[in-house]
Every structure is written in C-alpha cells, then in structure tokens.
Design a protein around this motif. Sequence first.
Motif, PDB file in Angstrom:
ATOM      1  N   HIS A  38      -8.905   3.407   2.064  1.00  0.00           N
ATOM      2  CA  HIS A  38      -9.397   2.276   1.280  1.00  0.00           C
ATOM      3  C   HIS A  38      -8.385   1.127   1.315  1.00  0.00           C
ATOM      4  CE1 HIS A  38      -9.256  -0.065  -2.504  1.00  0.00           C
ATOM      5  NE2 HIS A  38     -10.540  -0.220  -2.226  1.00  0.00           N
ATOM      6  N   ASP A  39      -7.090   1.481   1.310  1.00  0.00           N
ATOM      7  CA  ASP A  39      -6.053   0.446   1.300  1.00  0.00           C
ATOM      8  C   ASP A  39      -6.148  -0.467   2.524  1.00  0.00           C
ATOM      9  OD1 ASP A  39      -5.049   1.157  -1.129  1.00  0.00           O
ATOM     10  OD2 ASP A  39      -3.110   1.869  -0.399  1.00  0.00           O
ATOM     11  N   VAL A  65      -8.941  -1.160   4.244  1.00  0.00           N
ATOM     12  CA  VAL A  65     -10.120  -2.009   4.056  1.00  0.00           C
ATOM     13  C   VAL A  65      -9.770  -3.128   3.072  1.00  0.00           C
ATOM     14  CG1 VAL A  65     -12.519  -2.066   3.231  1.00  0.00           C
ATOM     15  CG2 VAL A  65     -11.673  -0.067   4.489  1.00  0.00           C
ATOM     16  N   GLU A  66      -9.134  -2.732   1.970  1.00  0.00           N
ATOM     17  CA  GLU A  66      -8.771  -3.696   0.931  1.00  0.00           C
ATOM     18  C   GLU A  66      -7.750  -4.718   1.447  1.00  0.00           C
ATOM     19  OE1 GLU A  66      -9.795  -4.719  -1.762  1.00  0.00           O
ATOM     20  OE2 GLU A  66      -8.090  -5.755  -2.673  1.00  0.00           O
ATOM     21  N   SER A  99       0.838  -1.205   0.000  1.00  0.00           N
ATOM     22  CA  SER A  99       0.000   0.000   0.000  1.00  0.00           C
ATOM     23  C   SER A  99       0.871   1.252   0.000  1.00  0.00           C
ATOM     24  CB  SER A  99      -0.881  -0.014   1.253  1.00  0.00           C
ATOM     25  OG  SER A  99      -1.301   1.296   1.546  1.00  0.00           O
ATOM     26  N   PRO A 155      -4.225  -8.309  -2.365  1.00  0.00           N
ATOM     27  CA  PRO A 155      -4.942  -7.024  -2.306  1.00  0.00           C
ATOM     28  C   PRO A 155      -4.794  -6.237  -3.606  1.00  0.00           C
ATOM     29  CG  PRO A 155      -2.904  -6.908  -1.039  1.00  0.00           C
ATOM     30  CD  PRO A 155      -3.022  -8.326  -1.519  1.00  0.00           C
ATOM     31  N   ASN A 156      -5.791  -5.436  -3.872  1.00  0.00           N
ATOM     32  CA  ASN A 156      -5.754  -4.566  -5.032  1.00  0.00           C
ATOM     33  C   ASN A 156      -5.737  -3.122  -4.511  1.00  0.00           C
ATOM     34  OD1 ASN A 156      -5.981  -3.484  -7.527  1.00  0.00           O
ATOM     35  ND2 ASN A 156      -8.164  -3.910  -7.758  1.00  0.00           N
ATOM     36  N   PHE A 157      -4.538  -2.640  -4.228  1.00  0.00           N
ATOM     37  CA  PHE A 157      -4.430  -1.346  -3.552  1.00  0.00           C
ATOM     38  C   PHE A 157      -4.689  -0.187  -4.496  1.00  0.00           C
ATOM     39  CE2 PHE A 157      -1.554  -3.726  -0.505  1.00  0.00           C
ATOM     40  CZ  PHE A 157      -2.441  -3.644   0.549  1.00  0.00           C
ATOM     41  N   ASP A 158      -5.046   0.955  -3.870  1.00  0.00           N
ATOM     42  CA  ASP A 158      -5.264   2.196  -4.622  1.00  0.00           C
ATOM     43  C   ASP A 158      -3.986   2.644  -5.312  1.00  0.00           C
ATOM     44  OD1 ASP A 158      -7.881   2.709  -4.206  1.00  0.00           O
ATOM     45  OD2 ASP A 158      -7.588   4.055  -2.489  1.00  0.00           O
ATOM     46  N   THR A 164      -9.334  -7.019   4.110  1.00  0.00           N
ATOM     47  CA  THR A 164     -10.344  -7.895   3.488  1.00  0.00           C
ATOM     48  C   THR A 164      -9.664  -8.964   2.632  1.00  0.00           C
ATOM     49  OG1 THR A 164     -11.809  -5.988   3.377  1.00  0.00           O
ATOM     50  CG2 THR A 164     -12.461  -7.896   2.089  1.00  0.00           C
ATOM     51  N   ALA A 165      -8.663  -8.533   1.851  1.00  0.00           N
ATOM     52  CA  ALA A 165      -7.957  -9.479   0.977  1.00  0.00           C
ATOM     53  C   ALA A 165      -7.307 -10.581   1.809  1.00  0.00           C
ATOM     54  CB  ALA A 165      -6.907  -8.752   0.142  1.00  0.00           C
TER      55      ALA A 165
END
Length: 263
Positions: A240-241, A243-244, A204, A255-258, A247-248
């Motif tokens: 968001h990072d 949360v992502e 992130s 993860p699919n970071f911003d 969750t990931a």
Amino acid sequence: MNYNNIIIVIDDYLAFITINRPKKLNALNKETIAELHNVFRDLEEDKDVRVIVITGSEDKAFVAGADISEFADFDEKEGSKLSKNGQDLLFDFIENLSTPVIAAINGFALGGGLELAMSCHFRVASMNAKMGLPEVTLGLIPGYGGTQRLPRLIGKGKAMEMIMTANMITAEEAQNYGLVNHIVDQNELVPLCEKLAFKISQNSSTAIAAAIKAINSNYKDGVNGFDVEIKQFGKCFGTHDFVEGSTAFLEKRKPNFDKKWIP
Ligand code: COA
C-alpha cells in the motif's frame, strides 16, 4: 513492563531506551542483555514505534563494556556460550530488526558497548564520547561481533590497529573513520536523534524494512545482496505504501503511509 536496568520512554513514533546502571558505567550484565532483548522484541512488534534510539544514562558512559565481574572465572565452554547467547539475543537481533535503531553515544563506548553501538543501524555521538575495543588488555578478543562489524565499518587496517592497541578514539576520530555519522555537543545529542527520527518516521516503514534487509544481506555469508535487493524491490510494488507514495507524488501532496510493517 518493569525493568531493573533500562528505562523506556515512548513518545508517539519514537522509543527511547536508556541503559541505566550508571554506577557501573552502564556495563552490560546478563540481566541487562535479557531485558534489552525483551524490549527490542516488544518495540519491533509495536506498530506505532517507527524508530528506536538507544543511549546510556548520565553523561559519562554509553556502555563501558560487558560486565567483567560476571565472567572473570569462566572457562572455555562458558566463554563461548556467553558470546553466542549475547550475539543471538541482542547484537545480531538488533542488526536484523525491521525498525531502525540509532545509537546515541553519550560517553564511553567500550568493548561490548561499542559492539552494541555497531549493531545499531547507525550511530551519532557527543563530543565527549570515547570509543574502543579494549578486550586484548583482558586477555580476550571482542565476542559480541566486534571483530566482524568494526572492519566492515572502518576498514580492516584501522580495525586491526584499534583491536591490537586497545586504544580509545575520540568522537572526531570516530567520525573521520566513518564509525559515527554525526558528532554534536552533549546537550544536542537527544535533539539530533529526535530530528533524525522524525525524518525517518515520515518515510515508508515498509520500504525502510526492505532497505535494511537488502543492505544487511551484503554482509551475510552465501547471500547475494543484489538478488535480495531485486526481491525486496519487487515486493515493495505490492505494498500500500508504494501505491500511496507514488500517488501522493503525482497528486503533489504528502503521502499518508501505513503503520509500521511487521514481518
Ligand atoms: N564491567 C564491570 N564493571 C565496570 C566496567 C565493566 N566493563 N566498566 C566500569 N565498571 C565499573 C567499575 O568497576 C567501577 O565500579 P566500582 O565503583 O564498584 O569500583 C565503576 O564502573 C566506575 O568505573 P571506574 O573504572 O572507577 O571509572 P573511571 O572513570 O576510573 O574509568 C573506564 C572509566 C571506562 C576507563 C574504566 O571503567 C574501564 O576501563 N572499564 C572497563 C572497560 C573495558 O575493558 N571494557 C571491555 C569489557 S569486555
């Protein structure tokens, strides 16, 4: 944008800056410092660029210092201005960027060259690298933050010795001192930087920016680093990072970071 003294190559998330004055061993003149400032500023604002690597052109020098020919006739006032402008425009500027900056030291890193490398977030070096702060041989002291950053990185006693003797140290010694993180053969320097950059790019960038802030705060006068850490840690929970990332992890996926966070 065209530059006279630097080359920029951007490949996906990685920006490579090469200081390109090989005939002068990439010495930092005023124009190069201004160009570097502009390019670092632009790369910091580029959401796609997650890591920056800086190196010197050809295989002899990273940077052999500030360009001595530009200040040989300076007086006290001009000397102070040179130091302050350089620190504001480049050396402090790099240290406080949110985008990670790696110095790839490919040869001589002397005076302002070592100071530039020390402003980066960390350093890797090729086996032929030689590092030193030779300013006292010119009747000067380091003026781009060297008297502050060198003792932080290697301890006061070793910094005193390096600055007083003006001795150059080898890549191996620099690694033993903790001045560089890795040493490799010259042809492996770029691949190693790419490997490190890839690893960083997977994480992130918001969290990395917060970590840089917290780590740097340890060295800022009157700032309590633990308080900065608490604040930055808390702020991460609002991203968001986070949360992502969490969750990931729970969903057992990557993860699919911003894109890069811009302060
Ligand atoms: N500022 C301006 N020019 C520099 C420079 C610097 N810091 N470092 C190297 N150069 C120039 C040399 O003047 C020379 O230019 P020329 O060919 O027009 O005469 C060219 O770069 C090549 O350097 P040279 O000294 O011939 O190479 P070398 O292999 O004999 O020595 C060094 C290499 C690095 C040991 C030597 O260049 C040196 O000591 N440089 C100065 C280091 C220094 O004091 N830095 C701190 C500055 S505050």
